[in-house]
Write a protein that holds these residues in place. Structure first.
Motif, mmCIF file in Angstrom:
data_model
loop_
_atom_site.group_PDB
_atom_site.id
_atom_site.type_symbol
_atom_site.label_atom_id
_atom_site.label_comp_id
_atom_site.label_asym_id
_atom_site.label_seq_id
_atom_site.Cartn_x
_atom_site.Cartn_y
_atom_site.Cartn_z
ATOM 1 N N UNK A 15 11.083 -2.803 6.571
ATOM 2 C CA UNK A 15 10.685 -1.690 7.033
ATOM 3 C C UNK A 15 9.236 -1.467 7.210
ATOM 4 N N UNK A 16 8.570 -2.043 6.348
ATOM 5 C CA UNK A 16 7.179 -2.021 6.226
ATOM 6 C C UNK A 16 6.570 -2.911 7.373
ATOM 7 N N UNK A 17 7.186 -4.053 7.635
ATOM 8 C CA UNK A 17 6.763 -4.908 8.923
ATOM 9 C C UNK A 17 6.739 -4.148 10.185
ATOM 10 N N UNK A 18 7.438 -3.147 10.203
ATOM 11 C CA UNK A 18 7.724 -2.496 11.520
ATOM 12 C C UNK A 18 6.465 -1.822 11.932
ATOM 13 N N UNK A 19 5.688 -1.291 10.828
ATOM 14 C CA UNK A 19 4.589 -0.457 11.254
ATOM 15 C C UNK A 19 3.312 -0.891 10.701
ATOM 16 N N UNK A 20 3.153 -2.149 9.799
ATOM 17 C CA UNK A 20 2.082 -2.649 9.327
ATOM 18 C C UNK A 20 2.010 -4.081 9.260
ATOM 19 N N UNK A 21 0.550 -4.566 9.266
ATOM 20 C CA UNK A 21 0.333 -5.995 9.386
ATOM 21 C C UNK A 21 0.878 -6.384 7.645
ATOM 22 N N UNK A 22 1.241 -7.747 7.715
ATOM 23 C CA UNK A 22 1.426 -8.259 6.263
ATOM 24 C C UNK A 22 0.089 -9.604 6.367
ATOM 25 N N UNK A 24 0.896 -1.108 -0.086
ATOM 26 C CA UNK A 24 0.005 -0.064 -0.108
ATOM 27 C C UNK A 24 0.861 1.240 0.206
ATOM 28 N N UNK A 25 0.333 2.353 -0.428
ATOM 29 C CA UNK A 25 0.963 3.698 -0.574
ATOM 30 C C UNK A 25 1.205 4.001 0.951
ATOM 31 N N UNK A 26 0.489 3.755 1.749
ATOM 32 C CA UNK A 26 0.539 4.462 3.188
ATOM 33 C C UNK A 26 1.572 3.569 3.621
ATOM 34 N N UNK A 27 2.092 2.269 3.449
ATOM 35 C CA UNK A 27 3.091 1.445 3.924
ATOM 36 C C UNK A 27 4.236 2.183 3.692
ATOM 37 N N UNK A 28 4.502 2.528 2.283
ATOM 38 C CA UNK A 28 5.706 2.992 1.708
ATOM 39 C C UNK A 28 5.896 4.319 2.345
ATOM 40 N N UNK A 29 4.975 5.230 2.687
ATOM 41 C CA UNK A 29 4.984 6.432 3.129
ATOM 42 C C UNK A 29 5.500 6.428 4.446
ATOM 43 N N UNK A 30 5.330 5.207 5.238
ATOM 44 C CA UNK A 30 5.663 5.091 6.644
ATOM 45 C C UNK A 30 6.924 5.448 6.866
ATOM 46 N N UNK A 31 7.870 5.186 6.009
ATOM 47 C CA UNK A 31 9.194 5.203 6.045
ATOM 48 C C UNK A 31 9.974 6.115 5.254
ATOM 49 N N UNK A 32 9.027 7.034 4.645
ATOM 50 C CA UNK A 32 9.660 7.970 3.805
ATOM 51 C C UNK A 32 9.781 7.659 2.374
ATOM 52 N N UNK A 33 9.483 6.350 1.914
ATOM 53 C CA UNK A 33 9.548 5.990 0.650
ATOM 54 C C UNK A 33 10.794 5.792 -0.024
ATOM 55 N N UNK A 34 11.814 5.689 0.853
ATOM 56 C CA UNK A 34 13.415 5.602 0.513
ATOM 57 C C UNK A 34 13.866 4.377 0.667
ATOM 58 N N UNK A 35 14.550 3.664 -0.134
ATOM 59 C CA UNK A 35 15.159 2.166 0.010
ATOM 60 C C UNK A 35 16.595 2.755 -0.343
#
Length: 168
Positions: free
Chosen positions: A101-108, A75-86
């Motif tokens: 990074x996404x697993x820190x903030x969101x369910x999978x 999801x876009x919100x998941x990518x935004x949660x860490x600033x979208x930078x890899x």
């Protein structure tokens, strides 16, 4: 995410992911099973997302779990949660960085349906987990980021040594 040479398994793939996201609005990643195909789209094999194991963030950090890229939607919100930078220097391990990074903030969420097809070329196909394991220094860079985050749960802090094992 589909690489330029990957394809959806069938016409229901996107519908299955969208339905799962609508039914589970708190998820950041939805993924399913995958197919391996050759250059002529011939089915070589079917694979289970996560190798058939239930998703567990701690297993992901300890390199005991991977999410197959051709079957994953973020999801876009998941990518935004860490600033979208890899970190571009991570090369092929960047998928694993994204999942961590996404697993820190969101369910999978895993859905038991074939979603995407990864294409196998001549030679060895390496999945995200193998790429991360083959690059211990790069894996350590991702873990440094994860374990530097404030407010990590005690469960995550407890596995720090195990997560770093094999990275030195």
């Amino acid at each position: 995410f589909l690489n330029s040479d990957d394809v959806f398994y069938d016409n229901n793939a996107i519908r299955n992911i969208v339905n799962a996201m609508h039914e589970n609005p708190s998820v950041g990643i939805v993924f399913g099973d995958y197919a391996l195909i050759d250059l002529n789209n011939k089915l070589l094999s079917l694979g289970l997302g996560g190798e058939g194991k239930k998703y567990d963030y701690k297993d992901l950090l300890c390199s005991n779990y991977t999410i197959p890229l051709p079957s994953a939607f973020v999801t876009e919100k998941a990518i935004d949660s860490f600033g979208g930078k890899l970190d571009e220097s991570l090369d092929l391990a960047s998928d694993w960085e994204l999942w961590a990074k996404i697993g820190l903030a969101y369910k999978v969420l895993y859905i038991p349906k074939v979603i995407g097809c990864g294409r196998k070329f001549a030679g060895e196909l390496k999945f995200t987990l193998q790429c991360a394991m083959d690059n211990p220094q790069k894996r350590r860079m991702v873990l440094d980021y994860i374990f530097s985050q404030p407010n990590l749960s005690k469960d995550i802090i407890r596995i720090k040594k195990k997560a770093y094992s094999g990275t030195y």
